[in-house]
Design a protein around this motif. Structure first.
Motif, mmCIF file in Angstrom:
data_model
loop_
_atom_site.group_PDB
_atom_site.id
_atom_site.type_symbol
_atom_site.label_atom_id
_atom_site.label_comp_id
_atom_site.label_asym_id
_atom_site.label_seq_id
_atom_site.Cartn_x
_atom_site.Cartn_y
_atom_site.Cartn_z
ATOM 1 N N LYS A 94 0.817 -1.218 0.000
ATOM 2 C CA LYS A 94 0.000 0.000 0.000
ATOM 3 C C LYS A 94 0.854 1.273 0.000
ATOM 4 O O LYS A 94 0.311 2.383 0.008
ATOM 5 N N THR A 96 2.717 2.636 2.404
ATOM 6 C CA THR A 96 2.445 3.402 3.620
ATOM 7 C C THR A 96 3.578 3.171 4.610
ATOM 8 O O THR A 96 4.402 2.271 4.424
ATOM 9 N N LEU A 216 -6.454 4.652 -3.751
ATOM 10 C CA LEU A 216 -5.484 5.734 -3.953
ATOM 11 C C LEU A 216 -4.707 5.482 -5.239
ATOM 12 O O LEU A 216 -4.547 6.375 -6.077
ATOM 13 N N SER A 222 -1.042 9.250 -3.783
ATOM 14 C CA SER A 222 -0.252 8.486 -2.812
ATOM 15 C C SER A 222 -0.777 8.734 -1.412
ATOM 16 O O SER A 222 -1.579 9.650 -1.180
ATOM 17 N N SER A 223 -0.294 7.916 -0.502
ATOM 18 C CA SER A 223 -0.732 8.050 0.888
ATOM 19 C C SER A 223 -0.201 9.370 1.463
ATOM 20 O O SER A 223 0.674 10.000 0.884
ATOM 21 N N GLN A 229 -6.133 4.098 5.988
ATOM 22 C CA GLN A 229 -6.862 3.144 5.154
ATOM 23 C C GLN A 229 -7.137 1.857 5.932
ATOM 24 O O GLN A 229 -6.246 1.334 6.591
ATOM 25 N N GLY A 246 -1.234 3.358 7.428
ATOM 26 C CA GLY A 246 -1.103 4.815 7.322
ATOM 27 C C GLY A 246 0.215 5.265 7.923
ATOM 28 O O GLY A 246 1.245 4.594 7.744
#
Ligand SMILES: Cc1ncc(COP(=O)(O)O)c(C=O)c1O
Length: 384
Positions: A94, A96, A216, A222-223, A229, A246
Protein backbone atom coordinates in the motif's frame (compact mmCIF):
# COMPACT_ATOMS: atom_id res chain seq x y z
CA UNK A 1 -40.03 -15.65 29.57
CA UNK A 2 -39.59 -13.22 26.73
CA UNK A 3 -40.90 -14.24 23.35
CA UNK A 4 -39.62 -12.96 20.05
CA UNK A 5 -42.26 -14.77 17.98
CA UNK A 6 -44.25 -11.61 17.23
CA UNK A 7 -41.16 -9.73 16.17
CA UNK A 8 -40.17 -12.62 13.90
CA UNK A 9 -43.69 -12.72 12.45
CA UNK A 10 -43.53 -9.00 11.80
CA UNK A 11 -40.22 -9.44 9.94
CA UNK A 12 -41.79 -12.24 7.91
CA UNK A 13 -44.85 -10.16 7.00
CA UNK A 14 -42.61 -7.38 5.72
CA UNK A 15 -40.50 -9.79 3.64
CA UNK A 16 -37.52 -9.16 5.91
CA UNK A 17 -36.96 -12.59 7.45
CA UNK A 18 -33.46 -13.98 6.85
CA UNK A 19 -32.19 -17.52 6.98
CA UNK A 20 -28.72 -18.99 6.87
CA UNK A 21 -27.90 -21.37 4.03
CA UNK A 22 -24.60 -23.09 4.74
CA UNK A 23 -22.31 -24.63 2.13
CA UNK A 24 -21.14 -28.23 2.06
CA UNK A 25 -17.86 -27.47 0.32
CA UNK A 26 -15.34 -24.70 -0.31
CA UNK A 27 -16.11 -21.13 -1.27
CA UNK A 28 -15.71 -20.68 -5.00
CA UNK A 29 -17.20 -20.37 -8.46
CA UNK A 30 -19.58 -23.24 -7.79
CA UNK A 31 -20.86 -23.99 -4.29
CA UNK A 32 -22.90 -26.87 -2.90
CA UNK A 33 -25.93 -26.21 -0.73
CA UNK A 34 -28.15 -29.08 0.42
CA UNK A 35 -26.55 -31.32 -2.19
CA UNK A 36 -27.17 -28.89 -5.06
CA UNK A 37 -24.40 -27.32 -7.10
CA UNK A 38 -25.01 -23.64 -7.70
CA UNK A 39 -23.01 -21.13 -9.72
CA UNK A 40 -22.04 -18.64 -7.05
CA UNK A 41 -22.59 -14.94 -7.71
CA UNK A 42 -22.64 -14.03 -4.02
CA UNK A 43 -19.09 -14.18 -2.67
CA UNK A 44 -16.51 -11.47 -2.14
CA UNK A 45 -13.78 -13.94 -3.12
CA UNK A 46 -13.10 -11.68 -6.10
CA UNK A 47 -9.86 -13.33 -7.17
CA UNK A 48 -10.70 -16.94 -6.38
CA UNK A 49 -8.17 -17.18 -3.54
CA UNK A 50 -10.33 -18.83 -0.84
CA UNK A 51 -9.38 -22.30 -2.02
CA UNK A 52 -6.00 -21.74 -3.68
CA UNK A 53 -3.43 -24.59 -3.45
CA UNK A 54 -0.37 -22.50 -2.55
CA UNK A 55 -2.36 -20.57 0.08
CA UNK A 56 -3.58 -23.85 1.56
CA UNK A 57 0.03 -25.05 1.67
CA UNK A 58 1.10 -21.87 3.46
CA UNK A 59 -1.73 -22.43 5.96
CA UNK A 60 -0.71 -26.05 6.52
CA UNK A 61 2.92 -25.01 7.17
CA UNK A 62 1.86 -22.28 9.61
CA UNK A 63 -0.56 -24.63 11.33
CA UNK A 64 2.04 -27.32 11.88
CA UNK A 65 4.58 -24.80 13.21
CA UNK A 66 2.37 -22.47 15.30
CA UNK A 67 -0.71 -24.60 16.12
CA UNK A 68 -4.28 -23.38 15.90
CA UNK A 69 -5.23 -20.40 18.06
CA UNK A 70 -3.26 -17.23 18.81
CA UNK A 71 -4.03 -17.80 22.49
CA UNK A 72 -3.81 -14.17 23.61
CA UNK A 73 -4.22 -10.59 22.56
CA UNK A 74 -1.54 -9.18 20.28
CA UNK A 75 -0.23 -7.05 23.16
CA UNK A 76 0.26 -10.15 25.30
CA UNK A 77 1.67 -13.23 23.55
CA UNK A 78 -0.85 -13.54 20.68
CA UNK A 79 1.39 -12.26 17.88
CA UNK A 80 4.01 -14.15 15.84
CA UNK A 81 6.62 -13.13 13.34
CA UNK A 82 4.04 -14.04 10.68
CA UNK A 83 1.93 -11.11 11.95
CA UNK A 84 4.91 -8.79 11.70
CA UNK A 85 5.75 -10.05 8.22
CA UNK A 86 2.19 -9.52 7.00
CA UNK A 87 2.16 -5.96 8.36
CA UNK A 88 5.43 -5.18 6.57
CA UNK A 89 4.10 -6.75 3.37
CA UNK A 90 0.93 -4.64 3.51
CA UNK A 91 2.88 -1.42 4.16
CA UNK A 92 4.95 -2.23 1.11
CA UNK A 93 1.89 -3.16 -1.01
CA UNK A 94 0.00 0.00 0.00
CA UNK A 95 3.09 2.25 0.07
CA UNK A 96 2.44 3.40 3.62
CA UNK A 97 4.66 3.82 6.67
CA UNK A 98 3.06 1.29 8.99
CA UNK A 99 0.28 -1.26 9.36
CA UNK A 100 -1.50 -3.10 12.15
CA UNK A 101 -3.74 -6.15 11.81
CA UNK A 102 -7.21 -6.49 13.31
CA UNK A 103 -9.35 -9.62 13.55
CA UNK A 104 -12.06 -8.33 11.21
CA UNK A 105 -13.02 -5.34 9.11
CA UNK A 106 -15.93 -4.79 11.44
CA UNK A 107 -13.74 -4.48 14.52
CA UNK A 108 -11.10 -2.46 12.64
CA UNK A 109 -13.68 0.16 11.71
CA UNK A 110 -15.16 0.33 15.19
CA UNK A 111 -11.83 0.31 17.00
CA UNK A 112 -10.15 2.89 14.79
CA UNK A 113 -12.94 5.42 14.44
CA UNK A 114 -13.55 5.40 18.20
CA UNK A 115 -9.85 5.60 19.06
CA UNK A 116 -8.93 8.46 16.74
CA UNK A 117 -11.85 10.80 17.45
CA UNK A 118 -12.77 12.47 20.73
CA UNK A 119 -15.69 14.36 22.19
CA UNK A 120 -14.93 17.70 20.54
CA UNK A 121 -14.46 16.07 17.10
CA UNK A 122 -16.74 16.03 14.10
CA UNK A 123 -17.08 12.92 11.94
CA UNK A 124 -18.39 13.43 8.40
CA UNK A 125 -19.71 10.14 7.09
CA UNK A 126 -21.17 9.20 3.67
CA UNK A 127 -24.83 8.18 3.98
CA UNK A 128 -24.17 4.79 2.34
CA UNK A 129 -21.14 3.80 4.42
CA UNK A 130 -20.97 0.22 5.69
CA UNK A 131 -22.75 -0.77 8.92
CA UNK A 132 -19.42 -1.20 10.73
CA UNK A 133 -18.57 2.44 10.02
CA UNK A 134 -22.03 3.47 11.16
CA UNK A 135 -21.49 1.55 14.40
CA UNK A 136 -17.99 3.03 14.83
CA UNK A 137 -19.52 6.50 14.49
CA UNK A 138 -22.30 5.65 16.95
CA UNK A 139 -19.81 4.35 19.51
CA UNK A 140 -17.49 7.32 19.18
CA UNK A 141 -18.09 10.29 21.41
CA UNK A 142 -17.72 12.67 18.48
CA UNK A 143 -20.57 14.49 16.75
CA UNK A 144 -21.51 12.69 13.53
CA UNK A 145 -22.83 14.46 10.45
CA UNK A 146 -23.99 12.39 7.49
CA UNK A 147 -23.33 13.85 4.05
CA UNK A 148 -25.26 12.92 0.92
CA UNK A 149 -23.86 9.94 -0.96
CA UNK A 150 -20.61 10.90 -2.74
CA UNK A 151 -21.76 14.53 -2.71
CA UNK A 152 -18.54 16.53 -2.34
CA UNK A 153 -20.42 19.84 -2.53
CA UNK A 154 -22.50 18.86 0.46
CA UNK A 155 -19.36 17.62 2.22
CA UNK A 156 -17.62 20.94 1.58
CA UNK A 157 -20.65 22.89 2.82
CA UNK A 158 -20.36 21.12 6.16
CA UNK A 159 -16.57 21.47 6.30
CA UNK A 160 -16.80 25.21 5.64
CA UNK A 161 -18.96 25.70 8.71
CA UNK A 162 -16.60 23.71 10.92
CA UNK A 163 -13.21 25.26 10.35
CA UNK A 164 -11.93 25.09 13.90
CA UNK A 165 -12.99 21.68 15.19
CA UNK A 166 -10.88 18.56 14.64
CA UNK A 167 -12.54 16.51 11.92
CA UNK A 168 -12.48 13.13 10.22
CA UNK A 169 -14.10 12.32 6.86
CA UNK A 170 -15.09 8.67 6.59
CA UNK A 171 -15.96 6.91 3.35
CA UNK A 172 -16.07 3.49 1.75
CA UNK A 173 -14.00 3.60 -1.44
CA UNK A 174 -16.19 0.96 -3.08
CA UNK A 175 -19.73 0.92 -1.69
CA UNK A 176 -20.53 -2.64 -0.77
CA UNK A 177 -24.17 -2.85 -1.86
CA UNK A 178 -24.15 -0.54 -4.89
CA UNK A 179 -20.68 -1.18 -6.29
CA UNK A 180 -20.00 2.47 -7.03
CA UNK A 181 -16.73 4.25 -6.25
CA UNK A 182 -16.29 7.28 -3.98
CA UNK A 183 -14.63 10.35 -5.55
CA UNK A 184 -11.55 9.70 -3.42
CA UNK A 185 -9.46 12.28 -5.33
CA UNK A 186 -11.90 15.12 -4.57
CA UNK A 187 -12.46 13.97 -1.01
CA UNK A 188 -8.69 13.87 -0.43
CA UNK A 189 -8.44 17.48 -1.66
CA UNK A 190 -11.21 18.55 0.70
CA UNK A 191 -9.58 16.76 3.63
CA UNK A 192 -6.34 18.58 2.88
CA UNK A 193 -8.01 21.97 2.39
CA UNK A 194 -10.05 21.76 5.58
CA UNK A 195 -7.42 20.04 7.69
CA UNK A 196 -9.41 16.85 8.28
CA UNK A 197 -8.29 13.26 8.70
CA UNK A 198 -9.48 11.00 5.88
CA UNK A 199 -10.54 7.45 6.75
CA UNK A 200 -11.05 5.18 3.74
CA UNK A 201 -12.67 1.74 3.99
CA UNK A 202 -10.99 -0.34 1.28
CA UNK A 203 -12.86 -3.59 1.99
CA UNK A 204 -14.01 -4.00 -1.63
CA UNK A 205 -11.16 -2.04 -3.22
CA UNK A 206 -8.36 -4.25 -1.88
CA UNK A 207 -7.40 -6.72 -4.59
CA UNK A 208 -9.83 -5.04 -7.00
CA UNK A 209 -8.90 -1.39 -7.69
CA UNK A 210 -5.48 0.06 -8.56
CA UNK A 211 -3.77 -3.27 -9.38
CA UNK A 212 -5.18 -4.59 -6.14
CA UNK A 213 -3.54 -1.84 -4.09
CA UNK A 214 -6.77 0.07 -3.71
CA UNK A 215 -8.43 3.36 -4.43
CA UNK A 216 -5.48 5.73 -3.95
CA UNK A 217 -3.50 3.89 -6.60
CA UNK A 218 -6.59 3.79 -8.85
CA UNK A 219 -6.84 7.59 -8.67
CA UNK A 220 -3.06 8.03 -9.10
CA UNK A 221 -2.69 9.34 -5.54
CA UNK A 222 -0.25 8.49 -2.81
CA UNK A 223 -0.73 8.05 0.89
CA UNK A 224 -0.31 11.01 3.24
CA UNK A 225 -0.01 11.44 7.03
CA UNK A 226 -3.69 12.48 7.29
CA UNK A 227 -4.99 9.38 5.45
CA UNK A 228 -5.94 6.16 7.25
CA UNK A 229 -6.86 3.14 5.15
CA UNK A 230 -8.74 0.08 6.37
CA UNK A 231 -8.60 -3.01 4.19
CA UNK A 232 -10.08 -6.44 4.82
CA UNK A 233 -8.24 -9.74 4.50
CA UNK A 234 -11.60 -11.49 4.23
CA UNK A 235 -12.68 -10.59 0.72
CA UNK A 236 -10.29 -10.57 -2.28
CA UNK A 237 -7.47 -11.71 0.04
CA UNK A 238 -9.46 -14.89 0.76
CA UNK A 239 -8.67 -15.21 4.48
CA UNK A 240 -10.06 -13.37 7.52
CA UNK A 241 -9.10 -10.20 9.39
CA UNK A 242 -8.29 -6.66 8.40
CA UNK A 243 -5.58 -4.04 8.50
CA UNK A 244 -5.21 -0.39 9.25
CA UNK A 245 -2.42 1.25 7.33
CA UNK A 246 -1.10 4.82 7.32
CA UNK A 247 1.42 6.87 9.26
CA UNK A 248 3.59 5.17 11.91
CA UNK A 249 2.36 7.69 14.46
CA UNK A 250 -1.31 6.78 13.94
CA UNK A 251 -0.57 3.05 13.92
CA UNK A 252 1.43 3.39 17.15
CA UNK A 253 -1.45 5.35 18.69
CA UNK A 254 -3.94 2.62 17.72
CA UNK A 255 -1.74 -0.06 19.27
CA UNK A 256 -1.94 1.94 22.49
CA UNK A 257 -5.61 2.92 22.49
CA UNK A 258 -7.78 0.92 20.10
CA UNK A 259 -10.06 -1.28 22.19
CA UNK A 260 -10.93 -3.79 19.46
CA UNK A 261 -7.23 -4.36 18.95
CA UNK A 262 -6.19 -4.51 22.60
CA UNK A 263 -9.09 -6.42 24.15
CA UNK A 264 -9.41 -9.31 21.75
CA UNK A 265 -7.40 -12.38 20.82
CA UNK A 266 -5.02 -11.92 17.89
CA UNK A 267 -5.67 -13.43 14.48
CA UNK A 268 -4.47 -17.08 14.36
CA UNK A 269 -1.08 -17.45 12.59
CA UNK A 270 -2.45 -19.69 9.81
CA UNK A 271 -4.97 -17.02 8.76
CA UNK A 272 -2.11 -14.52 8.73
CA UNK A 273 -0.04 -16.88 6.58
CA UNK A 274 -2.96 -17.21 4.16
CA UNK A 275 -3.23 -13.44 3.79
CA UNK A 276 0.50 -13.00 3.15
CA UNK A 277 0.51 -15.68 0.47
CA UNK A 278 -2.58 -14.14 -1.14
CA UNK A 279 -0.95 -10.71 -1.36
CA UNK A 280 2.13 -12.28 -2.98
CA UNK A 281 -0.14 -13.98 -5.54
CA UNK A 282 -1.92 -10.68 -6.26
CA UNK A 283 1.44 -8.98 -6.88
CA UNK A 284 2.76 -11.86 -9.02
CA UNK A 285 -0.37 -12.61 -11.05
CA UNK A 286 -1.92 -9.36 -12.31
CA UNK A 287 -3.91 -11.40 -14.84
CA UNK A 288 -6.34 -12.36 -12.05
CA UNK A 289 -7.49 -8.77 -11.64
CA UNK A 290 -7.63 -8.37 -15.40
CA UNK A 291 -9.92 -11.41 -15.63
CA UNK A 292 -12.08 -10.08 -12.82
CA UNK A 293 -12.69 -6.83 -14.70
CA UNK A 294 -13.29 -8.61 -18.03
CA UNK A 295 -15.90 -10.78 -16.33
CA UNK A 296 -17.44 -7.72 -14.74
CA UNK A 297 -17.77 -6.01 -18.14
CA UNK A 298 -19.27 -9.11 -19.80
CA UNK A 299 -21.84 -9.45 -17.02
CA UNK A 300 -22.91 -5.82 -17.08
CA UNK A 301 -23.16 -5.88 -20.87
CA UNK A 302 -25.39 -8.96 -20.64
CA UNK A 303 -27.62 -7.44 -17.97
CA UNK A 304 -27.95 -4.14 -19.81
CA UNK A 305 -28.91 -6.00 -23.00
CA UNK A 306 -31.94 -7.24 -21.03
CA UNK A 307 -32.74 -3.72 -19.87
CA UNK A 308 -31.86 -4.58 -16.26
CA UNK A 309 -31.22 -1.65 -13.91
CA UNK A 310 -27.80 -2.10 -12.28
CA UNK A 311 -27.94 1.18 -10.40
CA UNK A 312 -24.65 3.05 -10.07
CA UNK A 313 -22.38 -0.01 -10.25
CA UNK A 314 -18.82 0.58 -11.51
CA UNK A 315 -17.15 -2.50 -10.01
CA UNK A 316 -17.66 -6.29 -9.74
CA UNK A 317 -20.47 -5.59 -7.26
CA UNK A 318 -23.55 -5.37 -9.46
CA UNK A 319 -26.97 -4.81 -7.92
CA UNK A 320 -30.15 -5.80 -9.74
CA UNK A 321 -32.66 -3.29 -8.45
CA UNK A 322 -36.21 -4.62 -7.97
CA UNK A 323 -39.46 -3.01 -6.89
CA UNK A 324 -40.04 -4.69 -3.51
CA UNK A 325 -38.84 -7.31 -1.01
CA UNK A 326 -41.20 -10.00 -2.32
CA UNK A 327 -39.85 -9.59 -5.85
CA UNK A 328 -36.27 -9.78 -4.54
CA UNK A 329 -37.08 -13.01 -2.67
CA UNK A 330 -38.93 -14.55 -5.62
CA UNK A 331 -36.11 -13.66 -7.99
CA UNK A 332 -33.50 -15.17 -5.64
CA UNK A 333 -35.58 -18.39 -5.48
CA UNK A 334 -35.94 -18.42 -9.27
CA UNK A 335 -32.15 -18.14 -9.58
CA UNK A 336 -31.61 -21.02 -7.13
CA UNK A 337 -34.14 -23.19 -8.97
CA UNK A 338 -32.07 -22.57 -12.09
CA UNK A 339 -28.69 -23.33 -10.51
CA UNK A 340 -27.54 -19.82 -9.56
CA UNK A 341 -26.87 -18.48 -6.08
CA UNK A 342 -27.35 -14.74 -5.52
CA UNK A 343 -29.47 -13.91 -2.46
CA UNK A 344 -31.88 -11.03 -1.96
CA UNK A 345 -30.57 -8.00 -0.06
CA UNK A 346 -33.15 -6.03 1.90
CA UNK A 347 -33.61 -3.46 4.64
CA UNK A 348 -31.78 -2.61 6.89
CA UNK A 349 -28.73 -3.62 4.81
CA UNK A 350 -30.07 -1.45 1.98
CA UNK A 351 -32.95 1.00 1.59
CA UNK A 352 -34.16 -0.40 -1.74
CA UNK A 353 -34.31 -4.17 -2.24
CA UNK A 354 -32.10 -5.88 -4.74
CA UNK A 355 -30.20 -8.97 -5.79
CA UNK A 356 -26.52 -8.23 -5.21
CA UNK A 357 -24.37 -10.00 -7.77
CA UNK A 358 -20.64 -10.23 -7.28
CA UNK A 359 -18.62 -11.33 -10.26
CA UNK A 360 -15.23 -12.93 -9.70
CA UNK A 361 -12.11 -13.80 -11.69
CA UNK A 362 -13.12 -17.48 -11.44
CA UNK A 363 -16.37 -17.19 -13.40
CA UNK A 364 -16.37 -18.62 -16.90
CA UNK A 365 -18.07 -17.28 -20.04
CA UNK A 366 -20.60 -20.10 -19.64
CA UNK A 367 -21.41 -19.02 -16.05
CA UNK A 368 -22.10 -15.48 -17.18
CA UNK A 369 -24.09 -16.68 -20.17
CA UNK A 370 -26.15 -18.93 -17.87
CA UNK A 371 -26.82 -16.04 -15.48
CA UNK A 372 -28.02 -13.80 -18.32
CA UNK A 373 -30.22 -16.58 -19.76
CA UNK A 374 -31.88 -17.26 -16.40
CA UNK A 375 -32.43 -13.55 -15.83
CA UNK A 376 -33.97 -13.25 -19.29
CA UNK A 377 -36.46 -15.98 -18.35
CA UNK A 378 -37.17 -14.14 -15.08
CA UNK A 379 -37.81 -10.94 -17.01
CA UNK A 380 -40.01 -12.70 -19.54
CA UNK A 381 -42.18 -14.22 -16.82
CA UNK A 382 -42.58 -10.82 -15.12
CA UNK A 383 -40.21 -11.35 -12.17
CA UNK A 384 -38.14 -8.31 -13.09
C1 LIG B 1 -17.39 -1.88 3.24
C2 LIG B 1 -17.15 -2.91 4.29
N1 LIG B 1 -16.46 -2.58 5.39
C3 LIG B 1 -16.22 -3.48 6.37
C4 LIG B 1 -16.68 -4.77 6.28
C5 LIG B 1 -16.42 -5.73 7.39
O1 LIG B 1 -15.37 -6.58 7.08
P1 LIG B 1 -15.27 -8.03 7.74
O2 LIG B 1 -16.21 -8.92 7.00
O3 LIG B 1 -13.83 -8.40 7.56
O4 LIG B 1 -15.64 -7.87 9.17
C6 LIG B 1 -17.37 -5.17 5.13
C7 LIG B 1 -17.81 -6.57 4.95
O5 LIG B 1 -18.83 -7.01 5.30
C8 LIG B 1 -17.64 -4.22 4.13
O6 LIG B 1 -18.35 -4.56 3.05
Amino acid sequence: MYSFRERLESLKKRGLLRKIRDREGPQGRVITIKGRSLINFSSNDYLGLCNHPSIKNAVTRALSHYGTGAGASRLLSGGTILHEELEALISNFKETEATVIYTSGYTANIGTITALTEKDWLILSDELNHASIVDGCRLSRAEVVIYRHKDTEHLEEILKKERTRPKMIVTDSVFSMDGDIAPVDQIKKLAERYNALLYIDEAHATGVLGEGRGSLKQFGLSSAPFIIQMGTLSKAIGSVGAFITGSSEIVRYLINTSRTLIYTTALPPHDVAAASEAIRIIMDEPERIKRLWENREKTVTGLHSLGIDTGESETPIIPIMVKDNETALRLAEHLIENGIYAPAIRYPTVRSPRIRLTVTASHTEDDIHRLVTVLKEARDCGLL
